[in-house]
Scaffold this motif. Structure first.
Motif, short mmCIF file in Angstrom:
data_model
loop_
_atom_site.label_atom_id
_atom_site.label_comp_id
_atom_site.label_asym_id
_atom_site.label_seq_id
_atom_site.Cartn_x
_atom_site.Cartn_y
_atom_site.Cartn_z
N SER A 53 -2.88 2.13 -16.92
CA SER A 53 -3.62 3.39 -17.04
C SER A 53 -2.75 4.52 -17.56
N GLY A 54 -1.50 4.60 -17.10
CA GLY A 54 -0.60 5.65 -17.58
C GLY A 54 -0.25 5.49 -19.05
N VAL A 55 -0.02 4.26 -19.45
CA VAL A 55 0.30 3.97 -20.85
C VAL A 55 -0.90 4.28 -21.73
N LEU A 56 -2.09 3.89 -21.30
CA LEU A 56 -3.29 4.19 -22.07
C LEU A 56 -3.49 5.69 -22.21
N LYS A 57 -3.21 6.42 -21.15
CA LYS A 57 -3.34 7.88 -21.20
C LYS A 57 -2.41 8.45 -22.27
N THR A 58 -1.17 7.96 -22.30
CA THR A 58 -0.21 8.41 -23.30
C THR A 58 -0.68 8.08 -24.71
N LEU A 59 -1.18 6.87 -24.91
CA LEU A 59 -1.66 6.46 -26.24
C LEU A 59 -2.88 7.28 -26.65
N LEU A 60 -3.73 7.64 -25.69
CA LEU A 60 -4.87 8.51 -25.99
C LEU A 60 -4.40 9.90 -26.38
N GLU A 61 -3.41 10.43 -25.64
CA GLU A 61 -2.88 11.76 -25.94
C GLU A 61 -2.23 11.80 -27.32
N ARG A 62 -1.59 10.72 -27.70
CA ARG A 62 -0.95 10.65 -29.03
C ARG A 62 -1.95 10.28 -30.12
N ARG A 63 -3.17 10.06 -29.72
CA ARG A 63 -4.27 9.73 -30.63
C ARG A 63 -4.01 8.45 -31.42
N LEU A 64 -3.34 7.50 -30.78
CA LEU A 64 -3.15 6.18 -31.40
C LEU A 64 -4.28 5.25 -31.01
N VAL A 65 -4.91 5.50 -29.87
CA VAL A 65 -6.11 4.78 -29.45
C VAL A 65 -7.18 5.79 -29.09
N LYS A 66 -8.41 5.32 -29.11
CA LYS A 66 -9.53 6.17 -28.73
C LYS A 66 -10.55 5.33 -27.98
N ILE A 67 -11.44 6.02 -27.27
CA ILE A 67 -12.55 5.35 -26.59
C ILE A 67 -13.63 5.13 -27.64
N VAL A 68 -14.00 3.87 -27.81
CA VAL A 68 -14.97 3.53 -28.85
C VAL A 68 -16.34 3.19 -28.29
N GLY A 69 -16.47 3.22 -26.97
CA GLY A 69 -17.76 2.94 -26.36
C GLY A 69 -17.58 2.45 -24.94
N ARG A 70 -18.64 1.85 -24.43
CA ARG A 70 -18.62 1.27 -23.08
C ARG A 70 -19.15 -0.14 -23.15
N LYS A 71 -18.53 -1.02 -22.39
CA LYS A 71 -18.93 -2.42 -22.35
C LYS A 71 -20.17 -2.58 -21.49
#
Length: 124
Positions: A53-71
């Motif tokens: 979760s912490g790593v994902l938060k960092t990647l989101l902040e750096r805009r390398l990943v984004k939320i593309v929807g919900r499963k």
């Protein structure tokens, strides 16, 4: 406040990002997102074996990943995918320029075991 005549220069400086290095956990998580997208947090954690979760938060902040929807599953977990900034960061035009996963697996098998790197040889 910026003088109006300086605004174009300030906008350019604001757009420039310093290329900072990614940690090993961030690179591992980013690789999973890249090759498995769209992917959920529990799917990433199942592959990595640790909380991300912490790593994902960092990647989101750096805009390398984004939320593309919900499963469409229990709890409707968020799905993650890569961004245009990800492509720019790694100098790619699109995801088709990524090496096939099979090639990466072959390279990984040729690398020494990271747990053994830096260890002194065992005495007999």
């Amino acid at each position: 406040t910026t003088r109006p005549e300086n605004a174009p220069w300030i906008k350019q400086l604001h757009a420039v990002r310093t290329a900072s290095r990614l940690s090993r956990p961030a690179l591992e998580t980013l690789a999973i997102v890249t090759y498995r997208q769209p992917v959920t947090t529990p799917e990433i954690e199942a592959i990595r074996g640790v909380d991300c979760s912490g790593v994902l938060k960092t990647l989101l902040e750096r805009r390398l990943v984004k939320i593309v929807g919900r499963k469409e599953a229990a709890g409707k977990p968020m799905l993650y995918g890569t961004t245009q900034e990800f492509l720019q960061y790694f100098g790619l035009r699109d995801l088709s320029e990524l090496p096939p996963l099979k090639d990466l697996e072959e390279v990984a098998q040729e690398l020494p075991d990271l747990a053994e790197v830096g260890q002194a040889p065992a005495e007999e």
